[in-house]
Design an enzyme around this catalytic site. Sequence first.
Site: not given
Length: 606
Positions: A64, A67, A189, A241, A259
Amino acid sequence: MGTVVEALVANIFDRTVDNRDGALADYIPELAAVEPDSFGICVATVDGHVYEVGDTRVPFTIQSISKPFTYALALADHGSDAIAAKIDVEPSGEAFNEISLDPDTGRPRNPMINAGAITAAAMVAGQDADSRFERLLRTYSRYAGRELTFNDSVHTSESRTGHRNRAIGHMLRSFGIIACDPDEAVDLYFRQCSINVTCRDLSLMAATMANNGVNPVTGDTVLDPVLTERVLSVMSTCGMYDAAGKWLCEVGLPAKSGVGGGVIAVLPGQVGIAIYSPRLDSHGNSVRGVMACRALSSELELHFLHVTRAARSAIRASYSVSDAPSRMRRTSAERAALDDVGKRGRIYELHGDLLFAGAETAVREIGGSEEDLEAVVVDIRRVDEVGAIACRMIEALRVDFAKQGLAIAFVDPVGLLGNTQSDLSGSAGRVYADLDSAVQWCEDILLDRHCSTDRQSPSVAVAEHPMLSSLSPEQLERFTDTLEIRTYPRGEYIVRRGDATRGLFLLLSGQVSTTITDQSGATHRIVTLSAGMSFGEMTTILGSRFLNDVRTDTPVTVALLTADLYDEMASVQPELKLALLERLASGAYEQLDLMLRSLLGQGSGR
C-alpha cells in the site's frame, strides 16, 4: 566522522529491535512467508545522503505504500479537478479494505484506502493495462533512483486471495466511479503492490517527495511541486488509515504504511524516512515502524508543525586561517609557518535556524572534512535558533574531535549553545565572544605545533626592540637614554581617538589592540600588537591626532619617546628620523597586508 545522526538512528534501532509484537499479513500467503524479524531504518536527506541501519537492502513488496505514488501519477495525467471528481480526500475512519463509498458524495473517501487506490490505478493513462503498469513501474523507479522489479510470486498470491478487492472493484464500476473492466483495474492495483523495493529505495522515494518532487540523487523532477503538496496533504490525514489522527498528533509527518511491513514518512524540505519490519498491528501498520518513526520524530525534532524557516544551507562561509588571518601581528617566521600550515585551521560561519536539517548538514560537512585539520572554529553569531537536537549533535561533534586530538572553539556571544559566559578553560571547547579572538586562538594552536623558532617573545629589552634594529650603537645609546618606561593595567586605554600625539610607544611586554568604535557603539579591532612592536609612529612623525583607540589586552610595559623629545632629536640627528621612517614604512606595509588578507578572506564575516 561516522556521524552523529548515524549514532542517533542506530540508538533508536537498538531500542526498537527487541519489540516482537504484531503478526505477519497472513491473508496473503507470500507475505506470511517472509522473515518476521527483519528490521531496517533509513533516513534520506534532501541532498541525497542516506543514513541506514539494519536490513535496509532486503527486498520486499511495496504494497500500500504504492498508493500515494500512483495517486500522484493520476494527478499528473488528469489534473486535480478531474481526480477530485472521482476520489475524495477525507479520512475514512474505517478499515483500509472497507467495501464502501462516502454516503454523501458517492466516491471513495480518499486515495489511501483500497477503494480510492483502485480508482487511482484505473485512471493512470495508457493504451492498455500492460502499458499503464509499465508507466507505474517506470515512475516508481524514478522516485527510487534505480530500476525496480516486479515480484510475480506475490502478484499471483494476491490475485488468488484478493476477492475483497475484486468486490470493491465491481462496486466502483457499478457506481460509475471507474469506466474500465473492474477486474483489469483490480489486477493493475495488485501489480503495483507487487513491485519489489528495499528500505533504502523507499527512503529515497520519500526524500523525493520531501524535495518538492525532485529526486535528490539523480536530480530528476518526478512530480510537479503543486501536486507534491497535494499528495503529502492526503498522506498527512489519511496515510495511516484509521490511526491517522493519532499519528498526526504524535509523529506529525505525512506518512504511508503497507502490509508488507514498510512505512515511509516525509518532512518537507528536510528528510524522507523509511522503515521495514513486517510484524503488523491491528491497523495493518508495522509495529516497529510506528515505534521507530515516533522516536525519530521526537528525538530529531521532525514534527512538521515545529515551524522553522525555509531550509537552506546552515554553513554561510568556510575558509582557512591562511585565507583570513587574525588581526594579530606576527613575526616573519610565524607568518611563514601560517602560510604553510594555515589550511589545517578552518573557520565555519553558520547562519539561520539550527534545527535537525541545518545542524545535520553542518555537522556532516565539518566532521567529514577530508583536510588534515588540527583546529576548527564554529561561528554561530548569525544563528537565530538552536534546537535541542542541534546542541546534542554539536556536542557529539566536539567529543569526537577531542578523541581525535582536534581542537575546536565556538564563537557564541549570546550563549545559544548554553554558554553563560566566555569559557577559555578549554575543557568543553573554547568559547569566544568575537571571531577574531577565536581565529587568533586557532593560529596559536598551529604555531605551537609547527613553529619552534623566532616566535613572538612575551617581552623584549629596550635595546633589543626591532624598531631600533637599524640604529648604530651610538644612535641606540642616545635614543634609549631619552625613553620613559611606563606600565598600564589590563583594560586601560593608553590613547583615545582624537588625542594629540603623545610620542612613539615601544611595546616591551604584553599586548594592546588598536580599535575603532562605530556609530552603533560596536567596537572593531584593527590589529593586535605584542612585545617587540610599536604604535604612535605616524602621529609622532606627522604631528597629527590619533585616528583610533589603543587599549591594553593584558598588563603592558612600554618605552615612550615623547613627541617633544622626538622633535628635538630629529632636528639634531636627521639620520635617526630617516631610520625610523624606513622601519615605519616596513611595519605599515605588513599591517596593510594583514588587514587586506583578513578582509578579503572573510568579507563582512567580522
